[in-house]
Write a protein that holds these residues in place. Structure first.
Motif, mmCIF file in Angstrom:
data_model
loop_
_atom_site.group_PDB
_atom_site.id
_atom_site.type_symbol
_atom_site.label_atom_id
_atom_site.label_comp_id
_atom_site.label_asym_id
_atom_site.label_seq_id
_atom_site.Cartn_x
_atom_site.Cartn_y
_atom_site.Cartn_z
ATOM 1 N N PRO A 6 -1.792 60.094 -12.371
ATOM 2 C CA PRO A 6 -1.601 59.401 -11.094
ATOM 3 C C PRO A 6 -2.909 59.413 -10.302
ATOM 4 O O PRO A 6 -3.658 60.376 -10.329
ATOM 5 C CB PRO A 6 -0.518 60.214 -10.386
ATOM 6 C CG PRO A 6 -0.494 61.539 -11.080
ATOM 7 C CD PRO A 6 -1.035 61.316 -12.459
ATOM 8 N N SER A 7 -3.158 58.318 -9.619
ATOM 9 C CA SER A 7 -4.392 58.225 -8.850
ATOM 10 C C SER A 7 -4.293 59.096 -7.602
ATOM 11 O O SER A 7 -3.214 59.537 -7.207
ATOM 12 C CB SER A 7 -4.663 56.767 -8.449
ATOM 13 O OG SER A 7 -3.730 56.359 -7.465
ATOM 14 N N VAL A 8 -5.417 59.327 -7.006
ATOM 15 C CA VAL A 8 -5.480 60.142 -5.789
ATOM 16 C C VAL A 8 -4.690 59.459 -4.674
ATOM 17 O O VAL A 8 -3.967 60.112 -3.915
ATOM 18 C CB VAL A 8 -6.952 60.369 -5.378
ATOM 19 C CG1 VAL A 8 -7.039 61.066 -4.037
ATOM 20 C CG2 VAL A 8 -7.691 61.149 -6.447
ATOM 21 N N LEU A 9 -4.799 58.143 -4.585
ATOM 22 C CA LEU A 9 -4.080 57.418 -3.536
ATOM 23 C C LEU A 9 -2.570 57.498 -3.745
ATOM 24 O O LEU A 9 -1.815 57.598 -2.774
ATOM 25 C CB LEU A 9 -4.532 55.963 -3.489
ATOM 26 C CG LEU A 9 -5.942 55.744 -2.948
ATOM 27 C CD1 LEU A 9 -6.317 54.260 -3.014
ATOM 28 C CD2 LEU A 9 -6.054 56.245 -1.529
ATOM 29 N N GLU A 10 -2.106 57.449 -4.999
ATOM 30 C CA GLU A 10 -0.667 57.581 -5.270
ATOM 31 C C GLU A 10 -0.177 58.968 -4.875
ATOM 32 O O GLU A 10 0.903 59.121 -4.307
ATOM 33 C CB GLU A 10 -0.373 57.310 -6.736
ATOM 34 C CG GLU A 10 -0.514 55.860 -7.125
ATOM 35 C CD GLU A 10 -0.354 55.646 -8.628
ATOM 36 O OE1 GLU A 10 -0.309 56.638 -9.383
ATOM 37 O OE2 GLU A 10 -0.283 54.484 -9.042
ATOM 38 N N GLY A 11 -0.972 59.985 -5.173
ATOM 39 C CA GLY A 11 -0.608 61.352 -4.780
ATOM 40 C C GLY A 11 -0.562 61.516 -3.275
ATOM 41 O O GLY A 11 0.346 62.152 -2.729
ATOM 42 N N PHE A 12 -1.535 60.903 -2.584
ATOM 43 C CA PHE A 12 -1.569 60.971 -1.124
ATOM 44 C C PHE A 12 -0.364 60.246 -0.530
ATOM 45 O O PHE A 12 0.263 60.722 0.421
ATOM 46 C CB PHE A 12 -2.874 60.372 -0.607
ATOM 47 C CG PHE A 12 -3.040 60.464 0.878
ATOM 48 C CD1 PHE A 12 -3.189 61.696 1.497
ATOM 49 C CD2 PHE A 12 -3.041 59.326 1.663
ATOM 50 C CE1 PHE A 12 -3.331 61.797 2.880
ATOM 51 C CE2 PHE A 12 -3.192 59.413 3.035
ATOM 52 C CZ PHE A 12 -3.329 60.650 3.642
ATOM 53 N N LYS A 13 -0.015 59.100 -1.109
ATOM 54 C CA LYS A 13 1.146 58.341 -0.638
ATOM 55 C C LYS A 13 2.418 59.158 -0.828
ATOM 56 O O LYS A 13 3.266 59.217 0.066
ATOM 57 C CB LYS A 13 1.241 57.020 -1.394
ATOM 58 C CG LYS A 13 2.399 56.149 -0.971
ATOM 59 C CD LYS A 13 2.426 54.861 -1.784
ATOM 60 C CE LYS A 13 3.659 54.059 -1.481
ATOM 61 N NZ LYS A 13 3.775 52.867 -2.332
ATOM 62 N N ALA A 14 2.570 59.814 -1.971
ATOM 63 C CA ALA A 14 3.740 60.656 -2.217
ATOM 64 C C ALA A 14 3.800 61.818 -1.226
ATOM 65 O O ALA A 14 4.872 62.185 -0.736
ATOM 66 C CB ALA A 14 3.717 61.178 -3.652
#
Length: 171
Positions: A6-14
């Motif tokens: 998972p990308s960093v942005l996906e992790g941040f969104k989660a």
């Protein structure tokens, strides 16, 4: 095949969409607003009450550690301990803690205790019902055993004297 990370942005969104982050943000905003209320109470009510016995502002209470404690050309000469400011901050803390305890913690703990007692009582009623059902089933079993026992001493019933089907009186 390699797994897709998972990308960093996906992790941040989660992370942002987790419920506890929103709850924390709401708590910080309410805490800041509550702090303003407590500060106003201390400055508007507590300070004047203390001022009735001394100066009009808690911040004015101080002691001189090293003389001379006087303002010369806008600068303080000497070493001054501002214990009135510490007293004001302590009162603000105590008021905040008292309000949080009496308006939030105490009612919530009473509510949780009542809820736990109700749940325990509900479980006790459920156990009583289960025991009562078990007792009724035992009575039915005992009645059937007694009925079967009294029927076996008579004509043998449908099974006959040997207990095997078809070995009865019809032969």
């Amino acid at each position: 095949m390699s797994e897709k990370k998972p990308s960093v942005l996906e992790g941040f969104k989660a992370f942002l969409l987790r419920g506890n982050v929103i709850d924390l943000a709401v708590a910080v905003v309410i805490g800041a607003a509550f702090t303003n209320i407590v500060n106003a109470v201390v400055k508007g009510v507590i300070n004047p009450l203390v001022g009735a016995f001394g100066t009009k502002d808690l911040d004015a209470y101080s002691s001189c550690l090293k003389a001379p404690c006087e303002v010369v050309e806008g600068e303080m000469q000497g070493i001054q301990i501002m214990w009135g400011s510490v007293l004001g901050a302590t009162l603000q803390f105590l008021i905040t803690a008292a309000v949080v305890y009496f308006l939030m913690v105490l009612p919530m703990s009473k509510y949780l205790a009542r809820r736990a007692a109700a749940q325990k009582a509900k479980e006790g009623v459920q156990e009583t019902l289960e025991v009562t059902e078990l007792e009724v089933l035992k009575e039915i079993r005992d009645a059937l055993v007694a009925q079967r026992g009294s029927g076996a001493t008579g004509s043998g019933g449908a099974y006959g004297p040997s207990g095997a089907p078809g070995s009865g009186e019809g032969r």
